[in-house]
Enzyme design. Sequence first.
Site, PDB file in Angstrom:
ATOM      1  N   GLY A  10       0.828  -1.212   0.000  1.00  0.00           N
ATOM      2  CA  GLY A  10       0.000   0.000   0.000  1.00  0.00           C
ATOM      3  C   GLY A  10       0.855   1.252   0.000  1.00  0.00           C
ATOM      4  N   GLY A  13      -0.409   4.777  -0.946  1.00  0.00           N
ATOM      5  CA  GLY A  13      -1.495   5.373  -0.168  1.00  0.00           C
ATOM      6  C   GLY A  13      -1.079   6.599   0.620  1.00  0.00           C
ATOM      7  N   GLN A  14      -2.028   7.144   1.372  1.00  0.00           N
ATOM      8  CA  GLN A  14      -1.785   8.386   2.123  1.00  0.00           C
ATOM      9  C   GLN A  14      -0.571   8.255   3.047  1.00  0.00           C
ATOM     10  OE1 GLN A  14      -4.367   9.243   5.370  1.00  0.00           O
ATOM     11  NE2 GLN A  14      -3.872  11.416   5.431  1.00  0.00           N
ATOM     12  N   LEU A  15      -0.547   7.197   3.819  1.00  0.00           N
ATOM     13  CA  LEU A  15       0.540   6.994   4.766  1.00  0.00           C
ATOM     14  C   LEU A  15       1.763   6.377   4.085  1.00  0.00           C
ATOM     15  CD1 LEU A  15       1.407   7.089   7.702  1.00  0.00           C
ATOM     16  CD2 LEU A  15       0.304   4.874   8.033  1.00  0.00           C
ATOM     17  N   ASP A  36       2.528  -1.741  -4.476  1.00  0.00           N
ATOM     18  CA  ASP A  36       1.135  -1.311  -4.497  1.00  0.00           C
ATOM     19  C   ASP A  36       0.425  -2.075  -5.610  1.00  0.00           C
ATOM     20  OD1 ASP A  36      -0.195   1.388  -3.047  1.00  0.00           O
ATOM     21  OD2 ASP A  36      -1.320   0.569  -4.735  1.00  0.00           O
ATOM     22  N   ASP A  51      -0.452  -7.315  -5.627  1.00  0.00           N
ATOM     23  CA  ASP A  51      -1.774  -7.477  -5.056  1.00  0.00           C
ATOM     24  C   ASP A  51      -1.571  -8.425  -3.864  1.00  0.00           C
ATOM     25  OD1 ASP A  51      -4.248  -8.374  -4.306  1.00  0.00           O
ATOM     26  OD2 ASP A  51      -4.975  -8.739  -6.348  1.00  0.00           O
ATOM     27  N   TYR A 141     -14.586  -2.275   8.470  1.00  0.00           N
ATOM     28  CA  TYR A 141     -13.173  -1.903   8.608  1.00  0.00           C
ATOM     29  C   TYR A 141     -12.727  -2.093  10.068  1.00  0.00           C
ATOM     30  CZ  TYR A 141      -9.281   1.459   9.065  1.00  0.00           C
ATOM     31  OH  TYR A 141      -8.091   2.079   9.348  1.00  0.00           O
ATOM     32  N   LYS A 145      -9.982  -4.640  11.627  1.00  0.00           N
ATOM     33  CA  LYS A 145      -8.805  -4.189  12.385  1.00  0.00           C
ATOM     34  C   LYS A 145      -8.768  -4.828  13.776  1.00  0.00           C
ATOM     35  CE  LYS A 145      -6.652  -1.610   9.435  1.00  0.00           C
ATOM     36  NZ  LYS A 145      -5.373  -2.084   8.887  1.00  0.00           N
TER      37      LYS A 145
HETATM   38  N1  SER Z   1      -8.718   7.319   9.174  1.00  0.00           N
HETATM   39  C1  SER Z   1      -9.406   6.072   9.195  1.00  0.00           C
HETATM   40  C2  SER Z   1     -10.746   6.174   8.607  1.00  0.00           C
HETATM   41  O1  SER Z   1     -11.328   7.226   8.698  1.00  0.00           O
HETATM   42  C3  SER Z   1      -9.535   5.592  10.598  1.00  0.00           C
HETATM   43  O2  SER Z   1      -8.587   4.650  10.849  1.00  0.00           O
HETATM   44  O3  SER Z   1     -11.247   5.217   8.110  1.00  0.00           O
END
Ligand code: SER
Length: 318
Positions: A10, A13-15, A36, A51, A141, A145
């Site tokens: 990933g 991605g943002q992070l 990615d 993937d 989600y 987690k």
């Molecule tokens: N930033 C994430 C979200 O909004 C939370 O872990 O899904």
Amino acid sequence: MDYEKILVTGAGGQLGSVLVEALKIKFGQDAVIASDLNPIKNYTGIYEQLDVTDKARLEQIVKENKVTQIYHLAAILSAKGEQNPLLTWDINMKTLFNVLEVSVEEKVNKVFYPSSIAVYGDMAPKTDTAQTDFLNPSTVYGISKASGENWGQYYFLKYGLDVRSLRYPGVIGYQSLPGGGTTDYAVEIYHKAVKEEAFECYLKPDAMLPMIYMEDTIRATLELMDAPKDAITVRTSYNLQGMSFTPEQITANIKKYYPNFKVSYKPDFRQTIAENWPSSLNDEQARQDWGWKPKYDLDAMTRDMLMQLTKQYNLVTQ
Ligand code: SER
């Protein structure tokens, strides 16, 4: 420094896009493999298309490169996940199992797995939510987690795999854009302010959520991964707190610099998600075990975000 070869999933991605750069500075350009699902625009460095649901391909990359650490960031986030719950569960869990299994098989030294404030639900106290408070997540989600954290701990206990994890608050940074999260508004709002456009917020004005600045996020991640193994007492996932604010408070903060900035409110399903999350986390254990301390509060973050984004937009229009 010991030999390290680090695979980031990933990474576009943002992070991920910010973390790979930090890892390259720390371990060297050749030590980091960014991967990615899709090519990463303008990326310079080692890149592998991956993937993570494809275990054979993951195994091949880990084997061929003698990977010593995996940062498994690929996942579908809270808001997007609700559009297709079963697919989200499949992807988030399958990719994690592949990472854990391949790590054991190929003797990877350390695995980083991001968890989230989304693991909590309406049965946990809203403020100063403790590490050990009840987990009854309401999004797919959050369920993935909460389960993922426990699987990380299981692989640690059963196979001795050194899995480390943080419950990230909403991450805010100027370097990249988030996608599919409930906390994403807090990034977009800065972009709108700098572009001198109005912003329509999908949360209510008083929806307080835990957030963290990108610089603190990256530092927390590297500090956790650097900590001596026996200092890590939490093998599910550490609560991490940066700051907490509402849409109304961030707007007021931005208005110090952009007095004409206009924000309107049109809450949607993401408001319901936010209502089930804590408004602040107690991160005492992270502070005790590996010395966590955030540097950025809302004021400091706003100053930096506005300065950086102003530079970015100026560059683009030059
Ligand atoms: N930033 C994430 C979200 O909004 C939370 O872990 O899904």
